[in-house]
Design a protein around this motif. Structure first.
Motif, PDB file in Angstrom:
ATOM      1  N   GLY A  88     -21.327  89.045  58.436  1.00 62.57           N
ATOM      2  CA  GLY A  88     -20.145  89.607  59.066  1.00 62.57           C
ATOM      3  C   GLY A  88     -18.834  89.019  58.588  1.00 62.57           C
ATOM      4  N   GLY A  89     -18.852  88.314  57.479  1.00 59.30           N
ATOM      5  CA  GLY A  89     -17.637  87.714  56.950  1.00 59.30           C
ATOM      6  C   GLY A  89     -17.056  88.521  55.808  1.00 59.30           C
ATOM      7  N   GLU A  90     -15.979  87.994  55.233  1.00 60.89           N
ATOM      8  CA  GLU A  90     -15.330  88.634  54.100  1.00 60.89           C
ATOM      9  C   GLU A  90     -15.159  87.602  52.993  1.00 60.89           C
ATOM     10  OE1 GLU A  90     -11.670  90.256  55.385  1.00 60.89           O
ATOM     11  OE2 GLU A  90     -12.592  91.849  56.598  1.00 60.89           O
ATOM     12  N   VAL A  91     -15.240  88.054  51.754  1.00 58.66           N
ATOM     13  CA  VAL A  91     -15.064  87.153  50.627  1.00 58.66           C
ATOM     14  C   VAL A  91     -14.333  87.877  49.511  1.00 58.66           C
ATOM     15  CG1 VAL A  91     -17.322  87.721  49.628  1.00 58.66           C
ATOM     16  CG2 VAL A  91     -16.218  85.554  49.027  1.00 58.66           C
ATOM     17  N   ALA A  92     -13.373  87.186  48.898  1.00 56.12           N
ATOM     18  CA  ALA A  92     -12.678  87.679  47.713  1.00 56.12           C
ATOM     19  C   ALA A  92     -13.135  86.816  46.542  1.00 56.12           C
ATOM     20  CB  ALA A  92     -11.166  87.579  47.897  1.00 56.12           C
ATOM     21  N   ILE A  93     -13.586  87.453  45.479  1.00 51.68           N
ATOM     22  CA  ILE A  93     -14.181  86.730  44.348  1.00 51.68           C
ATOM     23  C   ILE A  93     -13.413  87.047  43.074  1.00 51.68           C
ATOM     24  CG2 ILE A  93     -16.265  86.364  42.985  1.00 51.68           C
ATOM     25  CD1 ILE A  93     -17.852  87.418  45.446  1.00 51.68           C
ATOM     26  N   ASP A  94     -12.961  86.011  42.383  1.00 45.55           N
ATOM     27  CA  ASP A  94     -12.338  86.154  41.073  1.00 45.55           C
ATOM     28  C   ASP A  94     -13.265  85.543  40.026  1.00 45.55           C
ATOM     29  OD1 ASP A  94     -10.132  87.452  42.024  1.00 45.55           O
ATOM     30  OD2 ASP A  94      -8.847  85.674  42.088  1.00 45.55           O
ATOM     31  N   LEU A  95     -13.576  86.317  38.998  1.00 45.12           N
ATOM     32  CA  LEU A  95     -14.516  85.910  37.947  1.00 45.12           C
ATOM     33  C   LEU A  95     -13.728  85.627  36.680  1.00 45.12           C
ATOM     34  CD1 LEU A  95     -17.616  85.723  37.295  1.00 45.12           C
ATOM     35  CD2 LEU A  95     -17.475  88.120  36.599  1.00 45.12           C
ATOM     36  N   PHE A  96     -13.601  84.352  36.316  1.00 41.57           N
ATOM     37  CA  PHE A  96     -12.815  83.959  35.142  1.00 41.57           C
ATOM     38  C   PHE A  96     -13.722  83.868  33.918  1.00 41.57           C
ATOM     39  CE2 PHE A  96     -10.409  82.448  38.750  1.00 41.57           C
ATOM     40  CZ  PHE A  96      -9.095  82.709  38.401  1.00 41.57           C
ATOM     41  N   GLU A  97     -13.252  84.391  32.801  1.00 39.27           N
ATOM     42  CA  GLU A  97     -14.024  84.406  31.560  1.00 39.27           C
ATOM     43  C   GLU A  97     -13.107  84.029  30.396  1.00 39.27           C
ATOM     44  OE1 GLU A  97     -16.299  84.468  28.512  1.00 39.27           O
ATOM     45  OE2 GLU A  97     -17.224  84.782  30.480  1.00 39.27           O
ATOM     46  N   SER A  98     -13.580  83.121  29.530  1.00 39.69           N
ATOM     47  CA  SER A  98     -12.753  82.671  28.409  1.00 39.69           C
ATOM     48  C   SER A  98     -12.600  83.747  27.336  1.00 39.69           C
ATOM     49  CB  SER A  98     -13.341  81.405  27.799  1.00 39.69           C
ATOM     50  OG  SER A  98     -14.642  81.650  27.283  1.00 39.69           O
ATOM     51  N   LEU A  99     -13.534  84.693  27.257  1.00 39.73           N
ATOM     52  CA  LEU A  99     -13.434  85.793  26.308  1.00 39.73           C
ATOM     53  C   LEU A  99     -12.773  86.993  26.979  1.00 39.73           C
ATOM     54  CD1 LEU A  99     -16.956  85.493  24.669  1.00 39.73           C
ATOM     55  CD2 LEU A  99     -14.766  85.019  23.572  1.00 39.73           C
ATOM     56  N   PRO A 100     -12.247  87.933  26.211  1.00 44.71           N
ATOM     57  CA  PRO A 100     -11.615  89.108  26.827  1.00 44.71           C
ATOM     58  C   PRO A 100     -12.608  90.038  27.522  1.00 44.71           C
ATOM     59  CG  PRO A 100     -10.844  88.782  24.568  1.00 44.71           C
ATOM     60  CD  PRO A 100     -12.020  87.872  24.751  1.00 44.71           C
ATOM     61  N   ALA A 101     -13.883  89.966  27.135  1.00 46.55           N
ATOM     62  CA  ALA A 101     -14.906  90.880  27.648  1.00 46.55           C
ATOM     63  C   ALA A 101     -15.953  90.120  28.452  1.00 46.55           C
ATOM     64  CB  ALA A 101     -15.581  91.622  26.486  1.00 46.55           C
ATOM     65  N   PRO A 102     -16.610  90.782  29.394  1.00 43.61           N
ATOM     66  CA  PRO A 102     -17.647  90.123  30.191  1.00 43.61           C
ATOM     67  C   PRO A 102     -19.009  90.094  29.503  1.00 43.61           C
ATOM     68  CG  PRO A 102     -17.393  92.378  30.931  1.00 43.61           C
ATOM     69  CD  PRO A 102     -16.373  92.167  29.837  1.00 43.61           C
ATOM     70  N   TYR A 103     -19.996  89.551  30.213  1.00 43.16           N
ATOM     71  CA  TYR A 103     -21.433  89.573  29.915  1.00 43.16           C
ATOM     72  C   TYR A 103     -21.953  88.402  29.094  1.00 43.16           C
ATOM     73  CZ  TYR A 103     -20.586  94.385  31.421  1.00 43.16           C
ATOM     74  OH  TYR A 103     -20.168  95.494  32.119  1.00 43.16           O
ATOM     75  N   GLY A 104     -21.072  87.536  28.580  1.00 41.47           N
ATOM     76  CA  GLY A 104     -21.525  86.290  27.983  1.00 41.47           C
ATOM     77  C   GLY A 104     -22.589  86.450  26.913  1.00 41.47           C
ATOM     78  N   LEU A 105     -23.706  85.686  27.055  1.00 47.27           N
ATOM     79  CA  LEU A 105     -24.742  85.682  26.025  1.00 47.27           C
ATOM     80  C   LEU A 105     -25.486  87.009  25.927  1.00 47.27           C
ATOM     81  CD1 LEU A 105     -26.361  82.118  26.202  1.00 47.27           C
ATOM     82  CD2 LEU A 105     -24.974  83.088  24.376  1.00 47.27           C
ATOM     83  N   ILE A 106     -25.404  87.865  26.958  1.00 53.65           N
ATOM     84  CA  ILE A 106     -26.017  89.184  26.832  1.00 53.65           C
ATOM     85  C   ILE A 106     -25.290  89.982  25.762  1.00 53.65           C
ATOM     86  CG2 ILE A 106     -26.446  91.371  27.999  1.00 53.65           C
ATOM     87  CD1 ILE A 106     -28.327  89.288  28.897  1.00 53.65           C
ATOM     88  N   ARG A 107     -23.987  89.790  25.683  1.00 49.61           N
ATOM     89  CA  ARG A 107     -23.181  90.503  24.689  1.00 49.61           C
ATOM     90  C   ARG A 107     -23.144  89.781  23.349  1.00 49.61           C
ATOM     91  NH1 ARG A 107     -18.960  94.244  23.953  1.00 49.61           N
ATOM     92  NH2 ARG A 107     -17.168  93.480  22.794  1.00 49.61           N
ATOM     93  N   TYR A 108     -23.077  88.449  23.381  1.00 49.57           N
ATOM     94  CA  TYR A 108     -22.870  87.695  22.151  1.00 49.57           C
ATOM     95  C   TYR A 108     -24.006  86.732  21.828  1.00 49.57           C
ATOM     96  CZ  TYR A 108     -18.070  89.445  22.344  1.00 49.57           C
ATOM     97  OH  TYR A 108     -16.963  90.253  22.371  1.00 49.57           O
ATOM     98  N   GLY A 109     -25.164  86.857  22.467  1.00 52.12           N
ATOM     99  CA  GLY A 109     -26.257  85.939  22.197  1.00 52.12           C
ATOM    100  C   GLY A 109     -27.614  86.589  22.063  1.00 52.12           C
ATOM    101  N   VAL A 110     -27.685  87.906  22.230  1.00 47.02           N
ATOM    102  CA  VAL A 110     -28.943  88.637  22.104  1.00 47.02           C
ATOM    103  C   VAL A 110     -28.895  89.461  20.827  1.00 47.02           C
ATOM    104  CG1 VAL A 110     -30.418  90.405  23.135  1.00 47.02           C
ATOM    105  CG2 VAL A 110     -29.301  88.725  24.599  1.00 47.02           C
ATOM    106  N   ALA A 111     -29.953  89.402  20.039  1.00 50.35           N
ATOM    107  CA  ALA A 111     -29.977  90.125  18.766  1.00 50.35           C
ATOM    108  C   ALA A 111     -29.737  91.618  18.989  1.00 50.35           C
ATOM    109  CB  ALA A 111     -31.319  89.908  18.065  1.00 50.35           C
ATOM    110  N   PRO A 112     -28.996  92.270  18.095  1.00 49.99           N
ATOM    111  CA  PRO A 112     -28.638  93.676  18.296  1.00 49.99           C
ATOM    112  C   PRO A 112     -29.833  94.620  18.327  1.00 49.99           C
ATOM    113  CG  PRO A 112     -28.023  92.926  16.100  1.00 49.99           C
ATOM    114  CD  PRO A 112     -28.393  91.713  16.873  1.00 49.99           C
ATOM    115  N   ASP A 113     -30.972  94.198  17.766  1.00 47.88           N
ATOM    116  CA  ASP A 113     -32.145  95.085  17.765  1.00 47.88           C
ATOM    117  C   ASP A 113     -33.020  94.857  18.996  1.00 47.88           C
ATOM    118  OD1 ASP A 113     -32.910  92.572  16.950  1.00 47.88           O
ATOM    119  OD2 ASP A 113     -34.244  93.251  15.357  1.00 47.88           O
ATOM    120  N   HIS A 114     -32.416  94.326  20.067  1.00 45.33           N
ATOM    121  CA  HIS A 114     -33.124  94.154  21.332  1.00 45.33           C
ATOM    122  C   HIS A 114     -32.415  94.909  22.454  1.00 45.33           C
ATOM    123  CE1 HIS A 114     -35.740  90.375  20.461  1.00 45.33           C
ATOM    124  NE2 HIS A 114     -36.287  91.490  20.062  1.00 45.33           N
TER     125      HIS A 114
END
Length: 477
Positions: free
Chosen positions: A31-57
């Motif tokens: 029953g509460g409320e939360v405001a969440i800010d997600l900070f990322e050093s790169l301009p785009a999200p997803y981290g190693l899913i975007r930049y750590g998984v081989a493209p043929d996967h």
């Protein structure tokens, strides 16, 4: 829950996004409320899913779809291109948020301390992965000049690196592999890629699907060596694993099947070969100014999961070495860090100070919390533990009210703007995403690859990503 919360999460990979989604859900259930800010050093999200998984996967990259849904719901604000410890101080976050969760992952290669590791032609797997995944901060070229290559490691990253090195570029074109990577791989003279593990075939850290996919790469023979399997015979620990673990059974069956394959019997006709070596520990890399040879000591199982040296050495003439012996996290300024374990010291996700006491309002999740072990699915359970403890602390009054009144949520943007930080947002990411997909639709394959269809192409350096994100945010708003 007696009051609303404002929480900062540092890192927009799976660990950070899962943590935000679980936090939102747990607070809502109470029953509460939360405001969440997600900070990322790169301009785009997803981290190693975007930049750590081989493209043929694409199967693994499909996880992006569920992460996208979590961010697209609008309950979590993405603030990209902002590095905490550089653009914002940790103390400044603590003044504006009830809690800060670090989910920065593990982005650098674990060290391999052997003579010659510093020679030209010796590379960390993380750097190579960043290159073939189109990371916006790495050079667009990679020195692919070796005919014979050694990859040290027996985990999925080692297999990814070896597979990309051995694979013909035409078999990557239907993925989101960047065009500059295709050009680089086209010029590669590679004929043989050798993957080495210090333990036996019963102790590999691959997953069955990763291993099985090796045998499906066109025009690449898989080569294994009977002597490695014979040296592993009688290993009680490996036998116990085989009896109790279905994944080990599947991988053992796959590996044994390759012992009679054309590549291993000398009857293969492929233009490239991928060799799997076991029970060999790297000792030294040598060469006149650059990699020319790598020496291994043959090992044998002790019976408890470890190995010992036999005193017998084998040399392999190679022109490049890639170490894939694990990742390591990097410290964040003003946050406790265990240099030896390369993690933020914590108990159940609660960050600990030098005396071992929890620091109120400071938490960790993901690889920065537990080290680079486990698959992506483990990240959910990891985040659940951290968030459950955070919510318990909030209910018990452990969290202190922020010094700065940031109730309207705009103060953080004003602070970034005052410093000239070009931050990106979720709306901006949607614009960049649309731009990349447009590049894929307009992609014209070379004549020899005519007819290839691409969903997207990642070729955008950081500065362009930021510019497109800012323009895209305006266009989509």
């Amino acid at each position: 829950m007696t009051r609303s919360l404002r929480v900062a999460i540092v890192g927009a990979g799976p660990a950070g996004i899962y943590a935000g989604n679980i936090l939102r859900r747990q607070v809502a259930e109470q029953g509460g409320e939360v405001a969440i800010d997600l900070f990322e050093s790169l301009p785009a999200p997803y981290g190693l899913i975007r930049y750590g998984v081989a493209p043929d996967h694409p199967r693994i990259k499909g996880i992006v779809n569920s992460l996208h849904e979590m961010l697209d719901a609008g309950d979590i604000r993405l603030i990209g291109n902002v590095e905490v410890g550089r653009d914002l101080e940790v103390g400044e976050l603590a003044e504006r948020y009830d809690a800060v969760i670090f989910a920065t992952g593990a982005l650098r290669d674990a060290p391999l301390d052997i003579p010659g590791i510093e020679l030209a032609g010796s590379y960390g797997a993380a750097d190579f992965v960043a290159w073939y995944d189109g990371h916006p901060d790495v050079p667009r070229t990679w020195p692919l000049e070796a005919q014979s290559i050694a990859v040290i490691g027996n985990g999925n990253v080692a297999l990814d690196v070896a597979r990309v090195l051995a694979k013909h570029p035409k078999d990557l074109l239907s993925t989101d592999v960047p065009a500059n990577v295709v050009e680089g791989l086209e010029a590669s003279p590679v004929t043989d890629v050798h993957v080495f593990g210090r333990r036996g075939p019963g102790h590999v850290k691959f997953t069955p699907i990763e291993l099985r996919e090796l045998g499906e790469v066109p025009d690449v023979d898989i080569v294994v060596y009977d002597a490695d399997f014979e040296r592993a015979e009688g290993d009680a620990h490996a036998e116990a694993l085989h009896a109790s673990n279905n994944q080990v059974k599947v991988m053992t069956r796959t590996l044994n099947g390759w012992r009679t394959s054309p590549g291993s019997t000398g009857e293969g006709s492929a233009s490239r070969r991928l060799h799997l070596h076991f029970l060999q520990a790297p000792v030294e890399i040598s060469g006149d100014g650059r990699v020319e040879n790598i020496r291994f000591e043959l090992t044998r199982p002790v019976g408890d999961g470890t190995v010992e040296g036999t005193g017998e050495f084998v040399d392999y003439p190679v022109q490049a070495v890639y170490r894939a012996v694990g990742y390591a996290s990097s410290p964040i300024r003003d946050v406790p860090f265990d240099e030896k374990a390369a993690v933020i010291p914590n108990e159940g996700g609660r960050v600990l100070d030098a005396s071992g006491s929890p620091i109120p309002g400071v938490y960790a999740t993901g690889w920065i919390k537990r080290g680079p072990v486990g698959l992506i699915g483990h990240t959910k359970g990891d985040a659940l533990e951290t968030i459950t403890n955070l919510v318990a602390d909030a209910n018990e009054g452990v969290l202190t009210a922020p010094v700065v009144d940031a109730a309207d949520g705009e103060e953080i943007f004003e602070l970034l703007a005052s410093r000239g930080v070009e931050y990106t947002t979720w709306q901006g990411w949607l614009g960049l995403d649309a731009h990349e997909r447009g590049l894929g639709e307009s992609f014209e394959a070379p004549e020899q690859y005519a007819g290839v269809v691409r969903e997207r192409v990642k070729v955008v350096p950081r500065e362009e990503q930021v510019a497109i994100s800012r323009d895209g945010a305006l266009a989509l708003s």
